[in-house]
Design an enzyme around this catalytic site. Structure first.
Site, PDB file in Angstrom:
ATOM      1  N   ARG A 104       0.732  -1.283   0.009  1.00 22.35           N
ATOM      2  CA  ARG A 104      -0.079  -0.080  -0.023  1.00 22.35           C
ATOM      3  C   ARG A 104       0.736   1.256  -0.133  1.00 22.35           C
ATOM      4  O   ARG A 104       1.888   1.429   0.758  1.00 22.35           O
ATOM      5  CB  ARG A 104      -0.805  -0.053   1.256  1.00 22.35           C
ATOM      6  CG  ARG A 104      -2.051   1.145   1.188  1.00 22.35           C
ATOM      7  CD  ARG A 104      -3.172   0.854   2.140  1.00 22.35           C
ATOM      8  NE  ARG A 104      -2.551   1.019   3.540  1.00 22.35           N
ATOM      9  CZ  ARG A 104      -3.237   1.057   4.637  1.00 22.35           C
ATOM     10  NH1 ARG A 104      -4.586   1.132   4.394  1.00 22.35           N
ATOM     11  NH2 ARG A 104      -2.850   1.062   5.699  1.00 22.35           N
ATOM     12  N   THR A 108      -0.895   7.566  -1.186  1.00 23.84           N
ATOM     13  CA  THR A 108      -2.228   7.557  -1.715  1.00 23.84           C
ATOM     14  C   THR A 108      -3.055   6.371  -1.300  1.00 23.84           C
ATOM     15  O   THR A 108      -4.286   6.427  -1.538  1.00 23.84           O
ATOM     16  CB  THR A 108      -2.260   7.136  -3.366  1.00 23.84           C
ATOM     17  OG1 THR A 108      -1.414   5.953  -3.588  1.00 23.84           O
ATOM     18  CG2 THR A 108      -1.111   8.025  -3.873  1.00 23.84           C
ATOM     19  N   ASP A 200      -0.110  -3.227  12.352  1.00 28.07           N
ATOM     20  CA  ASP A 200       0.321  -3.710  11.086  1.00 28.07           C
ATOM     21  C   ASP A 200       0.458  -5.034  11.177  1.00 28.07           C
ATOM     22  O   ASP A 200       1.451  -5.429  11.875  1.00 28.07           O
ATOM     23  CB  ASP A 200       1.553  -2.911  10.566  1.00 28.07           C
ATOM     24  CG  ASP A 200       1.905  -3.426   9.138  1.00 28.07           C
ATOM     25  OD1 ASP A 200       2.414  -4.591   9.021  1.00 28.07           O
ATOM     26  OD2 ASP A 200       1.859  -2.449   8.121  1.00 28.07           O
ATOM     27  N   ASP A 203       4.020  -6.289  10.091  1.00 35.74           N
ATOM     28  CA  ASP A 203       5.220  -5.854  11.072  1.00 35.74           C
ATOM     29  C   ASP A 203       5.035  -7.028  12.324  1.00 35.74           C
ATOM     30  O   ASP A 203       6.100  -7.401  12.815  1.00 35.74           O
ATOM     31  CB  ASP A 203       4.949  -4.553  11.505  1.00 35.74           C
ATOM     32  CG  ASP A 203       5.705  -3.719  10.472  1.00 35.74           C
ATOM     33  OD1 ASP A 203       6.106  -4.111   9.509  1.00 35.74           O
ATOM     34  OD2 ASP A 203       5.373  -2.343  10.719  1.00 35.74           O
TER      35      ASP A 203
END
Length: 209
Positions: A104, A108, A200, A203
């Protein structure tokens, strides 16, 4: 008609509560993601077709059930989706595995493709696309479109935690794809993270920051 299933199994709900915690380390997080994927796979394959076959038991001949219809494939969206593969294969060990790499763009929030490797006969299989998080929906929508562009017609999507925004994006882009969700959360924050979410997933699975 599209089917959207939000899991309510007590074991799934309990384990999702464990992965949300900030003090759950990478080792336990990885194990829990695999276990949740396994339980979700059990629920998401409930409608697979069966056929009768005759076998010999140690006592006599009898008729039993076996899977029929299309063979299965698991396609994780890299990199976090890798955490769900082992659990899926524990339930369907004969499934083939493909990989779709998307990240990602932080500016944006749009998905960018960097890798795609699929089994040669993916278009003949029932494909489970897996990713722990369905946030904006951009990666899932793009990955499924990549599969459709390669002739895949039988696709299901499975995620552990989803935001309503991601679900709506999937419904709009792919109304023919069934969606299996471990937990439906409240919303996305200004950074595109699911609230309350778990941070995340990539992660936390791989111990990176």
């Amino acid at each position: 008609m599209q089917k959207i299933v939000i899991m309510d199994h007590p074991l799934i709900r309990h384990k999702i509560g464990l992965i949300r915690r900030t003090d759950t380390g990478s080792k336990d997080f990885r194990a829990l993601i695999g276990e949740i994927a396994m339980y979700m796979c059990y629920e998401a394959t409930r409608d697979l077709k069966l056929r009768d076959i005759e076998i010999e038991t140690p006592i006599c001949r009898t008729t039993v059930k076996e899977l029929s219809g299309k063979k299965l494939a698991v396609v994780p969206i890299l990199r976090a989706g890798l955490g769900m593969v082992e659990g899926m294969l524990a339930m369907i060990p004969a499934a083939k595995v493909g990989h779709i790499g998307l990240y990602r763009d932080p500016a944006t929030l749009k998905p960018v493709e960097y890798y795609c490797k699929l089994p040669a006969d993916t278009d003949e299989r029932e494909v489970f696309v897996v990713d722990p998080m369905l946030a904006t929906g951009g990666s899932a929508v793009a990955a499924i479109q990549m599969l459709k562009d390669k002739g895949v017609k039988n696709i299901r999507f499975m995620c552990i935690i989803a935001a309503p925004e991601g679900v709506e994006a999937m419904k709009k882009a792919h109304p023919d794809v069934d969606i299996y969700i471990g937990a439906l959360d409240e919303c996305l924050n200004d950074h595109g993270y699911i609230v309350p979410g778990l941070g995340d997933a990539g992660d936390r699975i791989f111990g990176t920051k």
